[in-house]
Enzyme design. Structure first.
Site, PDB file in Angstrom:
ATOM      1  N   ARG A  79      41.948 -41.114  23.001  1.00 25.68           N
ATOM      2  CA  ARG A  79      42.460 -41.677  21.737  1.00 25.68           C
ATOM      3  C   ARG A  79      43.756 -41.002  21.293  1.00 25.68           C
ATOM      4  O   ARG A  79      44.003 -40.869  20.089  1.00 25.68           O
ATOM      5  CB  ARG A  79      41.438 -41.557  20.609  1.00 25.68           C
ATOM      6  CG  ARG A  79      40.203 -42.381  20.779  1.00 25.68           C
ATOM      7  CD  ARG A  79      40.420 -43.795  20.235  1.00 25.68           C
ATOM      8  NE  ARG A  79      39.245 -44.603  20.513  1.00 25.68           N
ATOM      9  CZ  ARG A  79      38.331 -44.939  19.602  1.00 25.68           C
ATOM     10  NH1 ARG A  79      38.466 -44.565  18.365  1.00 25.68           N
ATOM     11  NH2 ARG A  79      37.299 -45.666  19.943  1.00 25.68           N
ATOM     12  N   ARG A  83      50.745 -50.264  13.283  1.00 24.07           N
ATOM     13  CA  ARG A  83      49.538 -51.048  13.013  1.00 24.07           C
ATOM     14  C   ARG A  83      49.733 -51.888  11.757  1.00 24.07           C
ATOM     15  O   ARG A  83      49.308 -53.047  11.700  1.00 24.07           O
ATOM     16  CB  ARG A  83      48.376 -50.089  12.834  1.00 24.07           C
ATOM     17  CG  ARG A  83      47.032 -50.712  12.593  1.00 24.07           C
ATOM     18  CD  ARG A  83      46.059 -49.571  12.417  1.00 24.07           C
ATOM     19  NE  ARG A  83      44.694 -49.970  12.223  1.00 24.07           N
ATOM     20  CZ  ARG A  83      44.185 -50.304  11.056  1.00 24.07           C
ATOM     21  NH1 ARG A  83      44.942 -50.333   9.979  1.00 24.07           N
ATOM     22  NH2 ARG A  83      42.902 -50.615  10.975  1.00 24.07           N
ATOM     23  N   ASP A  96      41.209 -51.604  23.953  1.00 27.12           N
ATOM     24  CA  ASP A  96      39.878 -51.199  23.511  1.00 27.12           C
ATOM     25  C   ASP A  96      38.864 -51.658  24.545  1.00 27.12           C
ATOM     26  O   ASP A  96      39.102 -52.626  25.268  1.00 27.12           O
ATOM     27  CB  ASP A  96      39.543 -51.826  22.151  1.00 27.12           C
ATOM     28  CG  ASP A  96      38.406 -51.068  21.486  1.00 27.12           C
ATOM     29  OD1 ASP A  96      38.674 -50.052  20.841  1.00 27.12           O
ATOM     30  OD2 ASP A  96      37.234 -51.469  21.664  1.00 27.12           O
ATOM     31  N   TYR A 137      27.181 -52.767  22.487  1.00 29.75           N
ATOM     32  CA  TYR A 137      27.888 -53.494  21.427  1.00 29.75           C
ATOM     33  C   TYR A 137      27.533 -54.981  21.447  1.00 29.75           C
ATOM     34  O   TYR A 137      27.417 -55.627  20.406  1.00 29.75           O
ATOM     35  CB  TYR A 137      29.401 -53.307  21.576  1.00 29.75           C
ATOM     36  CG  TYR A 137      29.844 -51.922  21.175  1.00 29.75           C
ATOM     37  CD1 TYR A 137      30.024 -51.601  19.828  1.00 29.75           C
ATOM     38  CD2 TYR A 137      30.065 -50.934  22.122  1.00 29.75           C
ATOM     39  CE1 TYR A 137      30.423 -50.327  19.446  1.00 29.75           C
ATOM     40  CE2 TYR A 137      30.466 -49.657  21.747  1.00 29.75           C
ATOM     41  CZ  TYR A 137      30.638 -49.357  20.406  1.00 29.75           C
ATOM     42  OH  TYR A 137      31.029 -48.098  20.029  1.00 29.75           O
TER      43      TYR A 137
HETATM   44  O1  CP3 Z   1      42.676 -43.337  24.118  1.00 23.18           O
HETATM   45  C1  CP3 Z   1      43.602 -44.073  23.726  1.00 23.18           C
HETATM   46  O2  CP3 Z   1      44.574 -43.655  23.076  1.00 23.18           O
HETATM   47  C2  CP3 Z   1      43.579 -45.527  24.178  1.00 23.18           C
HETATM   48  C3  CP3 Z   1      43.042 -46.458  23.250  1.00 23.18           C
HETATM   49  C4  CP3 Z   1      41.552 -46.627  23.054  1.00 23.18           C
HETATM   50  C5  CP3 Z   1      41.035 -47.210  21.877  1.00 23.18           C
HETATM   51  N1  CP3 Z   1      39.704 -47.399  22.028  1.00 23.18           N
HETATM   52  C6  CP3 Z   1      41.850 -47.590  20.707  1.00 23.18           C
HETATM   53  C7  CP3 Z   1      41.193 -47.775  19.399  1.00 23.18           C
HETATM   54  C8  CP3 Z   1      40.458 -46.392  23.898  1.00 23.18           C
HETATM   55  C9  CP3 Z   1      40.427 -45.730  25.270  1.00 23.18           C
HETATM   56  C10 CP3 Z   1      39.299 -46.892  23.244  1.00 23.18           C
HETATM   57  C11 CP3 Z   1      37.960 -46.899  23.856  1.00 23.18           C
HETATM   58  C12 CP3 Z   1      36.789 -47.197  23.019  1.00 23.18           C
HETATM   59  N2  CP3 Z   1      36.678 -48.145  22.038  1.00 23.18           N
HETATM   60  C13 CP3 Z   1      35.511 -46.612  23.196  1.00 23.18           C
HETATM   61  C14 CP3 Z   1      35.145 -45.613  24.251  1.00 23.18           C
HETATM   62  C15 CP3 Z   1      35.651 -44.258  23.955  1.00 23.18           C
HETATM   63  C16 CP3 Z   1      34.928 -43.560  22.834  1.00 23.18           C
HETATM   64  O3  CP3 Z   1      35.578 -43.246  21.845  1.00 23.18           O
HETATM   65  O4  CP3 Z   1      33.728 -43.300  23.003  1.00 23.18           O
HETATM   66  C17 CP3 Z   1      34.652 -47.181  22.237  1.00 23.18           C
HETATM   67  C18 CP3 Z   1      33.185 -46.832  22.021  1.00 23.18           C
HETATM   68  C19 CP3 Z   1      35.395 -48.158  21.525  1.00 23.18           C
HETATM   69  C20 CP3 Z   1      34.901 -49.076  20.460  1.00 23.18           C
HETATM   70  C21 CP3 Z   1      35.638 -48.914  19.194  1.00 23.18           C
HETATM   71  N3  CP3 Z   1      36.941 -49.303  18.979  1.00 23.18           N
HETATM   72  C22 CP3 Z   1      35.162 -48.346  18.005  1.00 23.18           C
HETATM   73  C23 CP3 Z   1      33.760 -47.786  17.825  1.00 23.18           C
HETATM   74  C24 CP3 Z   1      36.188 -48.437  17.072  1.00 23.18           C
HETATM   75  C25 CP3 Z   1      36.118 -48.102  15.611  1.00 23.18           C
HETATM   76  C26 CP3 Z   1      35.903 -46.663  15.387  1.00 23.18           C
HETATM   77  C27 CP3 Z   1      37.197 -45.950  15.247  1.00 23.18           C
HETATM   78  O5  CP3 Z   1      37.374 -44.878  15.857  1.00 23.18           O
HETATM   79  O6  CP3 Z   1      37.998 -46.475  14.499  1.00 23.18           O
HETATM   80  C28 CP3 Z   1      37.325 -48.989  17.719  1.00 23.18           C
HETATM   81  C29 CP3 Z   1      38.669 -49.220  17.147  1.00 23.18           C
HETATM   82  C30 CP3 Z   1      39.809 -48.502  17.803  1.00 23.18           C
HETATM   83  N4  CP3 Z   1      40.047 -48.485  19.136  1.00 23.18           N
HETATM   84  C31 CP3 Z   1      40.848 -47.777  17.159  1.00 23.18           C
HETATM   85  C32 CP3 Z   1      41.725 -47.326  18.149  1.00 23.18           C
HETATM   86  C33 CP3 Z   1      42.998 -46.552  17.967  1.00 23.18           C
HETATM   87  C34 CP3 Z   1      41.017 -47.612  15.662  1.00 23.18           C
HETATM   88  C35 CP3 Z   1      41.441 -48.927  15.128  1.00 23.18           C
HETATM   89  C36 CP3 Z   1      42.351 -48.855  13.963  1.00 23.18           C
HETATM   90  O7  CP3 Z   1      43.577 -48.673  14.130  1.00 23.18           O
HETATM   91  O8  CP3 Z   1      41.845 -49.026  12.846  1.00 23.18           O
END
Ligand code: CP3
Length: 360
Positions: free
Chosen positions: A27, A40, A77, A154
């Site tokens: 992330r 964003r 994602d 999910y």
């Molecule tokens: O690592 C990186 O920089 C690449 C981008 C990336 C995102 N999601 C961007 C994101 C990666 C590799 C993921 C993977 C992801 N997404 C996982 C597996 C990794 C982990 O953290 O366990 C999972 C379970 C998800 C599902 C997901 N997406 C959740 C649960 C959420 C909301 C929770 C949160 O942290 O906000 C997201 C949204 C998300 N994916 C955001 C980002 C930057 C935040 C969204 C926003 O800008 O509001």
């Protein structure tokens, strides 16, 4: 194809000598960066951002402008795949990801299909190509997917969950139904990752974020078996170059030996396990990635440096370590802590690589 200027990540994943330990952060492109929040906002929403290859390229590169990271990770994602299957992904304010059409019965399972990456997931594949052009071989680009089981969590729960009651009810009462979902997911993940590789991803990572919530037996049957199937279906090379793979099961430390034998080049570890112990267990089977507690980034920069030193010492001397956090970076992390982490890895790790340039 011109060579990478910085190939330390690829070399470390293949347990080849490097002058220092490469570092990137799960992330790394995200809300802790003000420039991410600005892009964003321009995009209107997270999904609009992720679905625009140009904006996804912009945010993928943002952390690399600030820090001397050794890899970029595709901004996207894991939930793009179930979204492409027609589940209708959306983000309710402050609630995280949700699906309009969760998959909970035989009728909804029958409607599932393996998305064609060049159609339903075109925007991701286009982002990979555009990011590769923008990176201009500075550092490698990591592509990724969720594991079949984590995606199923999910899809069945319809979003995040505290106790995974819905999917576990299916697992124990209708295991054949869950196996059908996992089979489709495995095929979808293989096609998706191979399409990312063909578009230019130079390493791939499988996020098994929720595998650690399973029992010992269920983990093998419902998570690892399908991760293994994905690994067996991946392209190992593209244009004559090896494409290393990483598997990360959060909470999977107890099962490390089995995970390390599943066919990936590297295994990601969360912060609960000692890298040194892990290394003794996996020997020269796989490289290890991790595993600093992301919460350590809330301490002083001196404390961050101390923790980096401890993680490096825990792995010890020699090749095969990729520095990372034990899970994704928190959105509340002070950006200066990340600078301290990256600088400390680069400053302190060469001591563990003396002699690495000498072929063994
Ligand atoms: O690592 C990186 O920089 C690449 C981008 C990336 C995102 N999601 C961007 C994101 C990666 C590799 C993921 C993977 C992801 N997404 C996982 C597996 C990794 C982990 O953290 O366990 C999972 C379970 C998800 C599902 C997901 N997406 C959740 C649960 C959420 C909301 C929770 C949160 O942290 O906000 C997201 C949204 C998300 N994916 C955001 C980002 C930057 C935040 C969204 C926003 O800008 O509001």
């Amino acid at each position: 194809m011109p060579a990478l200027q910085n190939d330390t990540l690829i070399r470390a994943l293949l347990r080849q000598p490097t002058p220092y330990t490469p570092v990137w952060l799960m992330r790394q492109a995200g809300r802790y960066l003000p420039e991410y929040r600005a892009t964003r906002q321009r995009a209107g929403s997270f999904l609009a951002l992720a679905k625009s290859p140009t904006l996804a390229t912009e945010v993928t590169l943002q952390p690399l402008e600030r820090y001397r990271l050794d890899a970029a990770i595709l901004f996207s994602d894991i939930l793009t795949v179930p979204d492409a299957m027609g589940l209708g992904l959306y983000f309710a304010d402050g609630e995280g990801p949700r699906f309009h059409n969760p998959v909970r019965d035989a009728a909804s399972v029958a409607k599932l299909f393996v998305p064609d990456p060049s159609r339903e997931l075109r925007y991701v594949i286009d982002a990979v190509s555009e990011i590769r052009r923008a990176l201009n071989n500075r550092v490698p680009l990591i592509g990724f997917s969720g594991s079949p089981y984590t995606l199923a969590c999910y899809m069945v729960e319809g979003g995040g969950s505290e106790d995974f009651r819905t999917i576990k009810t299916m697992l124990y009462s209708e295991p054949a139904l869950l196996h059908r979902i996992l089979e489709i997911n495995a095929r979808a993940v293989i096609d998706y990752l191979n399409a990312q590789i063909e578009a230019g991803a130079q390493a791939v990572m499988i996020f098994d974020t929720w595998g650690g919530n399973l029992s010992h037996a269920a983990f093998r049957e419902f998570s690892l078996a399908y991760t293994r199937r994905v690994l067996a279906g991946l392209k190992r090379e593209h244009d004559g170059v090896r494409i290393p793979s990483i598997v990360f099961t959060k909470g999977g430390g107890l099962w490390l030996s089995d995970i390390a034998a599943s066919g990936s080049d590297a295994v990601g570890l969360d912060w609960t396990m000692s890298l040194g112990d892990a290394r003794k267990l996996v020997k020269d089977q796989v490289a290890l990635q991790g595993n600093m507690d992301p919460m350590a980034l809330f301490a002083s920069t001196d404390a961050v440096r101390t923790e980096v030193a401890r993680v490096l010492a825990d792995f010890g001397a020699g090749p095969g370590h990729v520095f990372n956090l034990g899970h994704g970076i928190s959105q509340f992390t002070p950006p200066d802590s990340v600078a301290a982490l990256v600088d400390a890895v680069h400053a302190l790790s060469p001591a563990y690589h003396d002699g690495d340039s000498v072929p063994r």
